[in-house]
Design an enzyme around this catalytic site. Structure first.
Site, short mmCIF file in Angstrom:
data_model
loop_
_atom_site.label_atom_id
_atom_site.label_comp_id
_atom_site.label_asym_id
_atom_site.label_seq_id
_atom_site.Cartn_x
_atom_site.Cartn_y
_atom_site.Cartn_z
N ASP A 160 5.49 -6.01 9.37
CA ASP A 160 6.61 -5.61 10.23
C ASP A 160 6.71 -6.51 11.46
OD1 ASP A 160 7.57 -3.61 8.65
OD2 ASP A 160 6.47 -2.01 9.67
N THR A 204 -1.49 7.39 0.00
CA THR A 204 -2.79 7.28 -0.69
C THR A 204 -3.54 6.01 -0.30
OG1 THR A 204 -1.81 6.04 -2.50
CG2 THR A 204 -1.79 8.44 -2.70
N ASP A 258 1.16 -3.22 12.27
CA ASP A 258 1.58 -3.59 10.91
C ASP A 258 1.99 -5.06 10.92
OD1 ASP A 258 3.33 -4.12 8.65
OD2 ASP A 258 3.19 -1.97 8.26
N ARG A 313 0.85 -1.19 0.00
CA ARG A 313 0.00 0.00 0.00
C ARG A 313 0.88 1.23 0.00
NH1 ARG A 313 -4.48 0.23 4.58
NH2 ARG A 313 -2.68 0.60 5.89
C1 PRP Z 1 -0.69 -4.76 4.56
C2 PRP Z 1 -1.44 -6.07 4.70
C3 PRP Z 1 -2.32 -6.07 3.49
C4 PRP Z 1 -2.66 -4.61 3.34
C5 PRP Z 1 -4.04 -4.38 3.88
O1 PRP Z 1 0.33 -4.88 3.66
O2 PRP Z 1 -0.60 -7.19 4.78
O3 PRP Z 1 -1.70 -6.58 2.32
O4 PRP Z 1 -1.70 -3.88 4.12
O5 PRP Z 1 -4.44 -3.09 3.64
P1 PRP Z 1 -5.60 -2.72 2.63
O6 PRP Z 1 -6.72 -3.66 2.90
O7 PRP Z 1 -5.93 -1.30 3.00
O8 PRP Z 1 -5.07 -2.83 1.23
P2 PRP Z 1 1.42 -3.72 3.44
O9 PRP Z 1 1.00 -2.82 2.32
O10 PRP Z 1 1.73 -3.07 4.74
O11 PRP Z 1 2.66 -4.52 2.87
P3 PRP Z 1 3.57 -5.63 3.59
O12 PRP Z 1 2.72 -6.86 3.77
O13 PRP Z 1 4.65 -5.82 2.58
O14 PRP Z 1 4.05 -5.08 4.90
N1 URA Z 2 -1.99 -3.40 7.19
C1 URA Z 2 -1.53 -3.83 8.40
O1 URA Z 2 -0.54 -4.56 8.48
N2 URA Z 2 -2.19 -3.42 9.49
C2 URA Z 2 -3.28 -2.63 9.43
O2 URA Z 2 -3.86 -2.32 10.49
C3 URA Z 2 -3.73 -2.20 8.17
C4 URA Z 2 -3.06 -2.61 7.06
#
Ligand code: PRP
Ligand code: URA
Length: 209
Positions: A203, A108, A200, A104
């Site tokens: 993370d 945005t 997160d 994400r």
């Molecule tokens: C997080 C999570 C989802 C997304 C959810 O990923 O693992 O993929 O956010 O958010 P959304 O429903 O608003 O799209 P992130 O973008 O943080 O990437 P990562 O898994 O690489 O940390």
């Molecule tokens: N992605 C995450 O990992 N945590 C949240 O709360 C939302 C998006």
């Protein structure tokens, strides 16, 4: 009619409570994600077709059931979905594993796809898309759109924690997709984080914060 299920099981609730705790460290967090994925897998595979076979037990001939051989695939949404793969494979070890990379944009919240590699016969498989977090729903909606474009016809989404917005968005965008999540939380905050959520997920699984 597709399924939208908040899998309301004491073990799942207990383990998600531990996940939410900010003091839970990386190793325990990772183990919990895997264990919850396994419990959700049990529920999401409840309707897999079976067939009758004959098995000789030490006592008698039994007419009993085995999986009817429908081919399965897992597609974790990178990164955080990776944390769910081992738990799923514990129960369905023959599943093939594809990967789709989405992140994400932190300002945005728009998801960006950066990688996609799926089994060639994805169109013949029952596909389980994995991501612990369903926040706005943007990542899951786009990932499933891409997986459908590459031919997948039978898709289920498995997540750990969802926001109401994300659940609604995913169900509206892909009404044919069954959705299984461990908890439905209250809302999103201004940064697009699920409240109360667990922070997160990526993370916390990989120890990058
Ligand atoms: C997080 C999570 C989802 C997304 C959810 O990923 O693992 O993929 O956010 O958010 P959304 O429903 O608003 O799209 P992130 O973008 O943080 O990437 P990562 O898994 O690489 O940390
Ligand atoms: N992605 C995450 O990992 N945590 C949240 O709360 C939302 C998006």
């Amino acid at each position: 009619m597709s399924v939208v299920e908040i899998v309301d099981h004491p073990l799942i609730q207990h383990k998600i409570s531990l996940l939410r705790d900010r003091n839970t460290g990386t190793k325990e967090f990772r183990d919990l994600v895997s264990e919850i994925a396994m419990l959700l897998c049990y529920e999401a595979t409840r309707d897999l077709p079976t067939e009758e076979v004959e098995v000789e037990t030490p006592v008698a001939l039994a007419r009993t059931k085995v999986l009817a051989g429908r081919k399965l695939a897992l597609v974790p949404i990178l990164r955080a979905g990776l944390g769910m793969v081992d738990g799923m494979l514990n129960l369905i070890p023959a599943a093939k594993v594809g990967h789709i990379g989405m992140y994400r944009n932190e300002e945005t919240l728009v998801p960006v796809e950066y990688y996609c590699k799926l089994p060639n016969d994805i169109n013949e498989r029952e596909v389980f898309v994995l991501d612990p977090m369903l926040a706005t729903g943007g990542s899951a909606c786009d990932a499933i759109g891409q997986i459908k474009k590459r031919g997948a016809k039978h898709i289920k989404f498995i997540g750990l924690v969802a926001a109401p917005q994300g659940l609604k968005a995913l169900h509206e965008a892909h009404p044919d997709v069954d959705i299984y999540v461990g908890a439905l939380d209250e809302k999103l905050n201004d940064n697009g984080y699920i409240v109360p959520g667990l922070g997160d997920a990526g993370d916390r699984i990989f120890g990058t914060k």
